[in-house]
Design an enzyme around this catalytic site. Structure first.
Site, short mmCIF file in Angstrom:
data_model
loop_
_atom_site.label_atom_id
_atom_site.label_comp_id
_atom_site.label_asym_id
_atom_site.label_seq_id
_atom_site.Cartn_x
_atom_site.Cartn_y
_atom_site.Cartn_z
N ASP A 130 11.38 -24.99 0.47
CA ASP A 130 11.99 -25.58 -0.74
C ASP A 130 13.27 -24.86 -1.17
OD1 ASP A 130 10.56 -23.35 -1.74
OD2 ASP A 130 9.64 -24.45 -3.41
N TYR A 141 8.88 -12.18 -1.14
CA TYR A 141 9.37 -13.55 -1.29
C TYR A 141 10.90 -13.54 -1.41
CZ TYR A 141 9.63 -18.33 -3.06
OH TYR A 141 9.92 -19.66 -3.22
N ASP A 187 6.70 -26.22 -6.74
CA ASP A 187 5.50 -26.12 -7.57
C ASP A 187 5.66 -26.86 -8.90
OD1 ASP A 187 4.93 -24.45 -5.49
OD2 ASP A 187 5.02 -22.60 -6.65
N GLU A 227 6.18 -25.00 4.01
CA GLU A 227 6.12 -23.74 3.25
C GLU A 227 7.42 -22.96 3.44
OE1 GLU A 227 3.95 -23.71 0.71
OE2 GLU A 227 2.30 -23.89 2.14
N HIS A 228 7.91 -22.40 2.36
CA HIS A 228 9.16 -21.62 2.35
C HIS A 228 10.37 -22.46 2.78
CE1 HIS A 228 7.58 -17.64 1.26
NE2 HIS A 228 6.48 -18.06 1.87
N SER A 256 -0.59 -21.51 -10.57
CA SER A 256 -0.99 -21.44 -11.98
C SER A 256 0.23 -21.19 -12.86
CB SER A 256 -2.03 -20.34 -12.17
OG SER A 256 -1.58 -19.14 -11.57
N SER A 257 1.20 -20.44 -12.35
CA SER A 257 2.36 -20.15 -13.20
C SER A 257 3.22 -21.41 -13.40
CB SER A 257 3.18 -18.98 -12.67
OG SER A 257 3.56 -19.21 -11.34
N ALA A 304 -4.22 -17.51 -6.20
CA ALA A 304 -4.75 -18.21 -5.04
C ALA A 304 -3.69 -19.07 -4.37
CB ALA A 304 -5.96 -19.06 -5.45
N GLY A 305 -2.46 -18.97 -4.84
CA GLY A 305 -1.39 -19.77 -4.25
C GLY A 305 -1.45 -21.22 -4.68
C1 GLA Z 1 5.72 -20.30 -3.92
C2 GLA Z 1 7.02 -20.74 -4.60
C3 GLA Z 1 7.46 -22.10 -4.06
C4 GLA Z 1 7.49 -22.12 -2.54
C5 GLA Z 1 6.21 -21.54 -1.95
C6 GLA Z 1 6.29 -21.36 -0.47
O1 GLA Z 1 4.67 -21.15 -4.27
O2 GLA Z 1 6.85 -20.82 -5.99
O3 GLA Z 1 8.72 -22.43 -4.62
O4 GLA Z 1 8.63 -21.47 -2.06
O5 GLA Z 1 5.88 -20.28 -2.52
O6 GLA Z 1 6.41 -22.59 0.16
#
Ligand code: GLA
Length: 381
Positions: free
Chosen positions: A34, A217, A167, A31-32, A122-123, A118-119
């Site tokens: 990319d 973010y 994503d 996570e974080h 969807s976008s 919800a993480g």
């Molecule tokens: C969101 C961003 C991704 C990634 C995650 C965290 O989903 O769209 O690019 O940075 O947060 O891992």
């Protein structure tokens, strides 16, 4: 949903549309990392967005959202539409055009079942389904990787989130039964078979909507870049956090803002967890993988500071529960889901224990989201 999307099209627009779909994603670990050119391990899922779409021979777009039951019209040469959901579609059309795709006007209805906020991306699913469809319908010839980049740039240029590529990449290149081990620097990836007989992935939504997410973010991204800039003053080859070693952090960390140092340290550790975790999975060592997941949550909460009390509560509850292999917050943070790897046999019992405990603490029920890993974007009709 697919039927509603098709019916939504027929009720408003002429002709026979083509039908496309693109999914949301889960992320097992990474996570974080990319946007720091690191490693991630996502998978595309069975929750998706569908569109019924047909070029209309004009320069105008007519877009109907089944979920909002609303229709908007906009010109591809005109200003960005004011509705957020329409600006994703406008944005991806513009980004494809920048890459040379002769995108013209179209009529489209769309809708989906990727839970919002919800993480679960969807976008990205929205950008990917329109990116994939428009590229095909207007003879663009872009690769899936190129469409993913156009989706990422849609977020940067039209939504204001300086996101990484994970994503969109997962939505476009995911494969049923597989995780995607993606190197976000080279975009090289490996499809890792996700064979976890006797275990399953469980998502529990904290029901906190991540309203802070886009501002915070972008701040996290800047903090990482500030740390890289300090190292780069001494080490000419260093351009991103991927080029930074633990040794360099030790050597130059004192010159960094302490917050930047914390963020950078987290990212280096998280990259290591992805690589170690992936190797463990391949060996069938699911226990070690679970430990990496738990370590990821700890780092995200304490060092990256993107968690929230509800997410911490669920993750801690899971981590202490016999039969939960690993539990961590997923996605950008400040709300959304906790992803668990859990033994099949304890799934129901675990939820029966978690639900009342969470409700007692926060006065609301967490939502359980069942996901199955599925294929990435495709044409279905
Ligand atoms: C969101 C961003 C991704 C990634 C995650 C965290 O989903 O769209 O690019 O940075 O947060 O891992």
């Amino acid at each position: 949903m697919l039927d509603k999307v098709k019916a939504g099209f027929s009720a408003r627009f002429p002709g026979t549309p083509s039908v496309y779909t693109a999914p949301g994603r889960v992320n097992l670990i990474g996570e974080h990392t990319d946007y720091n050119n690191g490693f991630v391990l996502p998978a595309s899922i069975d929750k998706a967005i569908w569109t019924a779409i047909r070029p209309n021979g004009t320069a105008g777009v007519n877009l109907y959202s089944v979920d909002y039951d609303a229709q908007v019209g906009f010109g591809l040469d005109g200003p960005k539409p004011s509705q957020l959901w329409a600006s994703y579609v406008y944005g991806i059309a513009k980004e494809l055009a920048k890459k040379g795709v002769a995108v013209g006007g179209f009529d489209a209805a769309f809708g989906g079942n990727v839970p919002l906020g919800a993480g679960m991306s969807s976008s990205a699913a929205l950008e990917s389904v329109f990116g994939f469809a428009l590229n095909e319908l207007f003879g663009g010839g872009l690769t899936r990787e190129e469409i993913a980049k156009a989706g990422q740039m849609t977020e940067h240029n039209y939504i204001g989130v300086k996101c990484g590529i994970m994503d969109q990449f997962a939505s476009l290149l995911g494969r049923d039964g597989h995780l995607l081990r993606l190197d976000c620097r080279s975009l090289e990836y490996e499809l890792v078979p996700f064979k976890i007989d006797g275990y399953r992935v469980l998502l529990v939504d904290s029901m906190v909507k991540h309203s802070l997410a886009s501002t915070e973010y972008n701040v996290r991204r800047q903090q990482c870049e500030a740390g890289v800039a300090v190292v780069a003053r001494h080490e000419p080859g260093v351009e991103t956090l991927r080029d930074v070693t633990f040794g360099m952090l030790e050597k130059y960390g004192a010159e960094m803002d302490p917050v930047s140092l914390k963020r950078c340290t987290f990212v280096l550790n998280e990259n290591k967890r992805v690589l170690d975790g992936c190797e463990a999975l391949k060996r069938g060592d699911i226990g070690t993988f679970g430990k990496m997941m738990n370590g990821s949550h700890h780092g995200l909460s304490v060092n990256y500071e993107v968690s929230c009390p509800e997410l911490d509560f669920i993750a801690a509850f899971g981590q202490a529960y016999d039969g939960v292999i690993g539990a961590r917050m997923m996605g950008g943070g400040f709300g959304g889901c906790v992803i668990h790897l859990i033994e099949e046999g304890v799934h129901d019992r675990y939820l029966a224990a978690l639900r009342p405990a969470f409700e007692k603490q926060y006065g609301k029920e967490p939502r359980v989201i069942d996901v199955v890993i599925g294929d990435g974007a495709r044409k279905i009709g």
